[in-house]
Write a protein that holds these residues in place. Structure first.
Motif, PDB file in Angstrom:
ATOM      1  N   ASP A 167       0.805  -1.231   0.000  1.00 17.17           N
ATOM      2  CA  ASP A 167       0.000   0.000   0.000  1.00 17.17           C
ATOM      3  C   ASP A 167       0.835   1.277   0.000  1.00 17.17           C
ATOM      4  OD1 ASP A 167      -2.306  -1.522   0.078  1.00 17.17           O
ATOM      5  OD2 ASP A 167      -2.335  -1.572   2.278  1.00 17.17           O
ATOM      6  N   GLY A 168       2.142   1.145  -0.039  1.00 24.37           N
ATOM      7  CA  GLY A 168       2.989   2.325   0.016  1.00 24.37           C
ATOM      8  C   GLY A 168       3.139   2.982  -1.348  1.00 24.37           C
ATOM      9  N   PRO A 169       3.625   4.246  -1.431  1.00 22.67           N
ATOM     10  CA  PRO A 169       3.946   5.066  -0.243  1.00 22.67           C
ATOM     11  C   PRO A 169       2.684   5.560   0.453  1.00 22.67           C
ATOM     12  CG  PRO A 169       4.264   6.316  -2.242  1.00 22.67           C
ATOM     13  CD  PRO A 169       3.929   4.922  -2.682  1.00 22.67           C
ATOM     14  N   VAL A 187       1.461   0.942   9.092  1.00 23.18           N
ATOM     15  CA  VAL A 187       1.954   0.404   7.821  1.00 23.18           C
ATOM     16  C   VAL A 187       2.068  -1.104   7.953  1.00 23.18           C
ATOM     17  CG1 VAL A 187       3.141   2.539   7.219  1.00 23.18           C
ATOM     18  CG2 VAL A 187       4.360   0.792   8.506  1.00 23.18           C
ATOM     19  N   THR A 188       1.905  -1.799   6.855  1.00 20.52           N
ATOM     20  CA  THR A 188       1.928  -3.263   6.855  1.00 20.52           C
ATOM     21  C   THR A 188       2.763  -3.746   5.688  1.00 20.52           C
ATOM     22  OG1 THR A 188      -0.274  -3.340   7.832  1.00 20.52           O
ATOM     23  CG2 THR A 188       0.550  -5.356   6.792  1.00 20.52           C
ATOM     24  N   THR A 257      11.522  -1.309   2.189  1.00 24.91           N
ATOM     25  CA  THR A 257      11.239  -0.002   2.793  1.00 24.91           C
ATOM     26  C   THR A 257      10.044   0.650   2.100  1.00 24.91           C
ATOM     27  OG1 THR A 257      12.766   1.147   1.311  1.00 24.91           O
ATOM     28  CG2 THR A 257      13.644   0.379   3.430  1.00 24.91           C
ATOM     29  N   THR A 258       9.496   1.613   2.797  1.00 23.27           N
ATOM     30  CA  THR A 258       8.414   2.433   2.243  1.00 23.27           C
ATOM     31  C   THR A 258       8.526   3.844   2.815  1.00 23.27           C
ATOM     32  OG1 THR A 258       6.034   2.584   1.858  1.00 23.27           O
ATOM     33  CG2 THR A 258       6.721   1.924   4.044  1.00 23.27           C
TER      34      THR A 258
END
Length: 801
Positions: A167-169, A187-188, A257-258
């Motif tokens: 689902d990022g950013p 965040v997941t 990373t996000t």
């Protein structure tokens, strides 16, 4: 029954254990003990062998599953396992066949030995297991040696996928000045590896960028504020980088990373403040109501609803003169005019303006007060204003019989400016097209210029203009309503032609007609008419009149025995009088025909032609004779009318009173040098013309004074009655359509280029757009050469004067 050989099976599971060991997933002992598949029957036999070493039972093949590592990168096919039947003696008589998912494409089997190999690279994330079927056939006959059995090959997972933030950013918002630990967003990260096997999918979160402002929970991924009193006005946007690492965060784990973009939302933590404590503004005194004077602005570092402002005038000497409103788009205070301004009355104002936030937050009240004040000085600037009438409306009542030149109202205007310029008055002629009124240019005296008639026009709405002498563009106006009062100047009369009939057998006292009257006057007490027979018919032996006292009258027979042969028509004059002061009367005529009637009084015939017409003359012949007489009468009237309206030549005789004094020459004279025939005294004042050696009486002055005497008293002087004198003469000239131009009036102060009325003279009329042409004079010979040169128009020649 099917069974797998001990050595081959040990070899396959040993290879699997070694693979897992080298992959770091488990040690060799654990691998052999935990993943070695053993069919149920074989397990039972193994247990029986331990208890009854000398009684082995025949094993049947009930296959479960194989395990094989994913992502094998070797060059040789990967050994998966071995299929073996107890009926296989090793002589190659048994043929092994593999079918099902991936058979022949992903997996192959040696049909003699039963060894299964993977010939393609396997990925557990694409497919976690395969279901296949095994069968043993007699190689010579093709007959099944064992029933077909189904088994599963599972793909063993390795840590080959890093965690991903699908689902990022991320974008998040948190109020500024939030307490430490306020949740911002969660965040997941998702790991494609097998979460049920080992730590390949065990994810741990950490923050790489965004400290010391934010923190993240290592297990849940919830981001929270880590610093107190974060101020949006100091820094509004933050970029936070979150890392997710598998293998529980241990060394060798894969990471992803996000980015989380965090915005601090605004709260009302900043009070408004005016950048200026004093504002200086100016406004014209002619500014209309609701016009803008200026703007003030209280600066607020907040935004949105927290920056909304309400402006108020809280003090000053202009509370009732000015208003202030808030512009919702720019949050500025707009000062407007509340009522008309006057430089002459007040030249400046001082206002105290307050700006305040209408929406407050209780937890930030200690940062206040959330309001501020400023002082506004407003200067009123002088402008040249048009004259102002006092009062602003006039209502005048005038009798309709008022004399020409009578002053009916004094109109007064003044210049509101300090300079107080002189005023000149005039009438807007579009409001008085009939030119019934005239206003004195200097005094504002409104006078009558024509006779008034209430029955024609009962109300006059005129506009009087006032103009400054020094600035003609400044013009004021006022409405003057003139009501024409009724005067008894119209006699009553019959509304129509009355014609009655009387039967030959009528009796005395019989009603033959009821008459009424109308009067154009409108007395306050109402109309009341009086009827009687005219004096010449007072002793009429045939008819009598009775007044009904209700504005009607009855006509009755006075005798009986009327005869058409004696007299077939009677004309009865009736006198009608009103109740006005003075009383007016008129005479109307009632025509009474004698008719032959039946016994019931119905008319049979009112014509006497049977008694007067010859027997041989028919009705058609009579109509033709009357038509011829009518045509002849029309022709005679037409000829008389043409003679009467024929244009009179402008050839002036000595006896005529012509003020132009044009001289008729018998021959060509000296032109401009011949001045004996022109009396220059005609342009002088009549009094001055009669004094001195040149006191020569003009022949055209006597009719002038005589005509004026009908309107102006002779005892009045020229200075006091000059307006009446001029108006009377103009009215007389307007009424006489055949009179020549009246140019000898000494009215120089009332006409000319500088006058509102313009010039009244016929001089320079040659420059006007006229249809008159004098080109025919050139054809009249040398005797008219001088006139042709004076009046003839040729190309290139301009006006004579």
């Amino acid at each position: 029954m099917w069974t797998s050989g001990r050595m081959s099976k040990a070899k396959s599971w040993l290879g699997l254990g070694m693979s897992l060991y080298f992959c770091g997933l488990m040690d060799l002992t654990t691998t052999v003990l935990s993943v070695t598949p053993m069919p149920l029957k074989e397990l039972e036999v193994h247990l029986l062998d331990k208890t009854h070493l000398h009684h082995r039972m025949k094993r049947s093949w009930v296959w479960n599953q194989f395990f094989v590592l994913e992502e094998y990168t070797g060059t040789d096919p990967l050994y998966v396992g071995k299929l073996h039947s107890d009926m296989d003696r090793g002589d190659g008589s048994i043929k092994y066949i593999l079918s099902g998912e991936g058979a022949g494409i992903v997996f192959t089997i040696d049909d003699t030995t039963g060894d299964i190999h993977a010939i393609q690279r396997l990925d557990r994330e694409e497919r976690a297991q395969y279901t296949l079927r095994a069968q043993a056939l007699d190689r010579r006959t093709g007959r099944p040696m064992e029933p077909e059995s189904e088994f599963i090959i599972k793909i063993q997972d390795i840590n080959d996928n890093e965690p991903k933030f699908l689902d990022g950013p991320y974008v998040a918002t948190v109020p500024e000045m939030s307490p430490v630990g306020t949740s911002v967003i969660q965040v997941t990260a998702t790991d494609a590896d097998d979460p049920t096997y080992g730590n390949s999918a065990r994810v741990v979160y950490s923050i790489l960028q965004g400290q010391p402002y934010f923190s993240v929970d290592s297990k849940t991924g919830v981001i929270r504020t880590a610093l107190m009193n974060m101020d949006r006005e100091a820094k509004e946007y933050y970029e936070v980088i979150i890392q997710a690492k598998d293998m529980g965060g241990q060394l060798g784990g894969l990471a992803g990373t996000t980015t989380v973009n965090i915005t601090l939302s605004d709260v009302n933590d900043n009070p408004p403040r005016f950048p200026q404590k004093h504002y200086q503004m100016s406004v014209l005194e002619s500014a209309p109501v609701s016009s803008t004077v200026g703007r003030v602005f209280a600066k607020d570092l907040d935004e949105g609803i927290n920056a909304e402002m309400k402006y108020t005038i809280v003090d000053g000497d202009g509370l009732d003169t000015f208003d202030i409103n808030t512009d919702p788009s720019f949050q500025v205070g707009i000062i407007t005019v509340r009522k008309p301004l006057s430089f002459e009355s007040k030249k400046s104002y001082t206002l105290k303006v307050e700006g305040a936030n209408p929406h407050l937050e209780v937890r930030f009240l200690n940062l206040g007060p959330f309001q501020d004040t400023t002082t506004v000085h407003i200067s009123v600037e002088d402008v040249d204003e048009p004259p102002v009438f006092d009062p602003g409306f006039y209502f005048v009542e005038v009798p309709e019989d008022v004399e020409i030149g009578t002053t009916i109202q004094i109109i007064s205007a003044k210049d509101p400016d300090v300079t107080n310029n002189s005023i000149r008055y005039s009438i807007d002629r579009s409001s008085d097209p009939g030119r019934f009124f005239y206003v004195d240019i200097t005094t504002g005296a409104l006078m009558t210029a024509r006779p008034l008639d209430r029955e024609e026009i009962s109300w006059h709405n005129i506009t009087v203009l006032a103009m400054e002498m020094n600035n003609p563009t400044q013009i004021g106006s006022v409405s003057v309503t003139v009501k024409v009062l009724d005067v008894n100047d119209n006699a009553p009369e019959f509304p129509r032609f009355y014609e009655a009939f009387v039967c030959e057998n009528a009796k005395a006292g019989q009603l033959i007609q009821t008459v009424s009257a109308i009067d154009q006057d409108d007395p306050q007490d109402g109309q009341h008419f009086y009827y009687s027979l005219a004096p010449e018919a007072a002793n009429n032996p045939n008819f009598t009149l009775r007044d009904n006292q209700d504005n009607t009258a009855r006509i009755l027979t006075r005798r009986s025995g009327f005869r058409q042969q004696e007299q077939n028509v009677f004309y009865l004059p009736i006198l009608i009088a009103d109740n006005g002061r003075p009383m007016l009367s008129s005479t109307g005529t009632l025509t009474v025909q004698v008719c032959s009637c039946d016994d019931e009084g119905d008319v049979m015939s009112c014509s006497a032609e049977a008694y007067v017409l010859p027997v041989s003359l028919s009705r058609g012949a009579l109509i033709a004779i009357l038509a011829c007489i009518f045509v002849l009468l029309v022709l005679v009237l037409l000829i008389l009318s043409m003679r009467r309206h024929r244009k009179q030549p402008y050839i002036i005789d000595d006896e005529e009173n012509i003020h132009e004094n044009i001289v008729r020459y018998d021959d060509e004279g000296g032109g401009e040098e011949d001045t004996e025939a022109f009396d220059i005294a005609a342009m002088w004042n009549p009094r001055e013309a009669q004094t001195g050696a040149a006191a020569k009486m003009r022949q055209d002055m006597l009719p002038e004074i005589e005509s004026l005497s009908r309107y102006v008293p002779q005892t009045c002087t020229m200075d006091s009655n000059v307006h009446s004198y001029v108006l009377a003469k103009l009215y007389e000239a307007d009424m006489d359509l055949w009179a020549p131009p009246f140019d000898s009036l000494q009215t120089y102060m009332f006409e000319g280029d500088g006058s509102v009325a313009g010039s009244l003279s016929s001089l320079q009329s040659v420059t006007s757009d006229s249809d008159q042409s004098y080109d025919f004079l050139t054809d009249w010979g040398p005797r008219f050469r001088k006139l042709a040169e004076m009046y003839g128009v040729t190309e290139g020649n301009g006006p004579l004067w």
